[in-house]
Design an enzyme around this catalytic site. Structure first.
Site, PDB file in Angstrom:
ATOM      1  N   TYR A 170      -1.219  20.336 -27.876  1.00 15.50           N
ATOM      2  CA  TYR A 170      -1.999  19.336 -28.616  1.00 15.50           C
ATOM      3  C   TYR A 170      -2.769  20.010 -29.754  1.00 15.50           C
ATOM      4  O   TYR A 170      -2.775  19.531 -30.896  1.00 15.50           O
ATOM      5  CB  TYR A 170      -2.951  18.627 -27.638  1.00 15.50           C
ATOM      6  CG  TYR A 170      -3.875  17.628 -28.293  1.00 15.50           C
ATOM      7  CD1 TYR A 170      -3.375  16.480 -28.901  1.00 15.50           C
ATOM      8  CD2 TYR A 170      -5.253  17.837 -28.302  1.00 15.50           C
ATOM      9  CE1 TYR A 170      -4.229  15.562 -29.508  1.00 15.50           C
ATOM     10  CE2 TYR A 170      -6.110  16.931 -28.906  1.00 15.50           C
ATOM     11  CZ  TYR A 170      -5.588  15.787 -29.507  1.00 15.50           C
ATOM     12  OH  TYR A 170      -6.440  14.894 -30.109  1.00 15.50           O
ATOM     13  N   TRP A 222     -10.584  15.169 -21.512  1.00 14.83           N
ATOM     14  CA  TRP A 222      -9.490  14.899 -22.443  1.00 14.83           C
ATOM     15  C   TRP A 222      -8.153  15.318 -21.818  1.00 14.83           C
ATOM     16  O   TRP A 222      -7.123  14.722 -22.104  1.00 14.83           O
ATOM     17  CB  TRP A 222      -9.741  15.607 -23.777  1.00 14.83           C
ATOM     18  CG  TRP A 222      -8.714  15.274 -24.818  1.00 14.83           C
ATOM     19  CD1 TRP A 222      -7.834  16.136 -25.402  1.00 14.83           C
ATOM     20  CD2 TRP A 222      -8.426  13.978 -25.383  1.00 14.83           C
ATOM     21  NE1 TRP A 222      -7.025  15.463 -26.300  1.00 14.83           N
ATOM     22  CE2 TRP A 222      -7.371  14.138 -26.301  1.00 14.83           C
ATOM     23  CE3 TRP A 222      -8.958  12.698 -25.193  1.00 14.83           C
ATOM     24  CZ2 TRP A 222      -6.838  13.080 -27.037  1.00 14.83           C
ATOM     25  CZ3 TRP A 222      -8.430  11.639 -25.930  1.00 14.83           C
ATOM     26  CH2 TRP A 222      -7.382  11.837 -26.833  1.00 14.83           C
ATOM     27  N   GLU A 277      -9.603   7.850 -27.291  1.00 18.25           N
ATOM     28  CA  GLU A 277     -10.924   8.500 -27.329  1.00 18.25           C
ATOM     29  C   GLU A 277     -11.946   7.644 -26.582  1.00 18.25           C
ATOM     30  O   GLU A 277     -12.813   8.169 -25.881  1.00 18.25           O
ATOM     31  CB  GLU A 277     -11.389   8.750 -28.767  1.00 18.25           C
ATOM     32  CG  GLU A 277     -10.610   9.832 -29.504  1.00 18.25           C
ATOM     33  CD  GLU A 277     -10.804  11.244 -28.985  1.00 18.25           C
ATOM     34  OE1 GLU A 277     -11.668  11.488 -28.117  1.00 18.25           O
ATOM     35  OE2 GLU A 277     -10.069  12.133 -29.454  1.00 18.25           O
TER      36      GLU A 277
END
Length: 196
Positions: free
Chosen positions: A22, A52, A44
């Site tokens: 990522y 995350w 988000e």
């Protein structure tokens, strides 16, 4: 992709292969595609109070469960669809966050028609150009800024939820509105060059 030990990276990227991929491929790259911007804003928001890494693990599940983040489809989800999503182990089964995605899809479509694109609305908070920061360490990076404060306030005014200033700043980092790779990271310069 094999990891090259000579490359310096932001230390958070080194905690898992998923984070590494990522970090190296997406994080901080300027995004101007409305569907992708909508996807990242939803993810988000879902991440609030969670890690995350969990969201990245569930990302494929989200893409499938939420019709590829097609806002037109999501805006028409009904109670039956909410129940179906609450039973789906591939996503975060939180009623408020699911309802927020539906509400945000409706707000997104309204903003799109008002501004021509979601992209045009969002990028005005940074005058259309990524903010190129030059942080030495991760500790230097703020959790929010005056730009994320302004974005949060405007999104809320337009009916969005789960868009607090910290969520907005994480979103801005993810979609390249700010370059928050540390200076020593090999991606700092790559991301800078991609914005030109």
């Amino acid at each position: 992709m094999s990891e090259t030990p000579t490359l310096k990276r932001c230390t958070w990227a080194l905690t898992s292969q998923q984070y590494l991929d990522y970090h190296d491929r997406e994080w901080g790259m300027p995004v101007h595609d409305d569907r992708k911007l909508f996807e990242m804003l939803i993810l988000e928001g879902v991440q609030a109070g969670l890690s995350w890494s969990l969201i990245l693990k569930k990302r494929a599940g989200y893409l499938q469960a939420f019709d590829g983040f097609d806002a037109h489809k999501i805006a028409h989800y009904d109670d039956g669809k909410v129940q179906e999503l609450l039973a789906n182990p591939e996503i975060v089964r939180n009623r408020l966050k699911i309802q927020a995605a539906i509400q945000n899809a409706r707000a997104f479509l309204a903003l799109q028609s008002q501004y021509g694109s979601f992209d045009a609305f969002l990028w005005r908070f940074v005058d259309g150009q990524p903010i190129q920061n030059a942080w030495q360490t991760l500790q230097d990076i703020p959790a929010s800024t005056s730009e994320s404060d302004a974005m949060s306030k405007e999104l809320k005014r337009h009916g969005f939820t789960f868009v607090g200033t910290t969520i907005c700043y994480a979103f801005m980092q993810a979609v390249g509105m700010v370059n928050d790779h540390i200076v020593a990271c090999f991606r700092w310069q790559e991301v800078q060059l991609s914005a030109r």
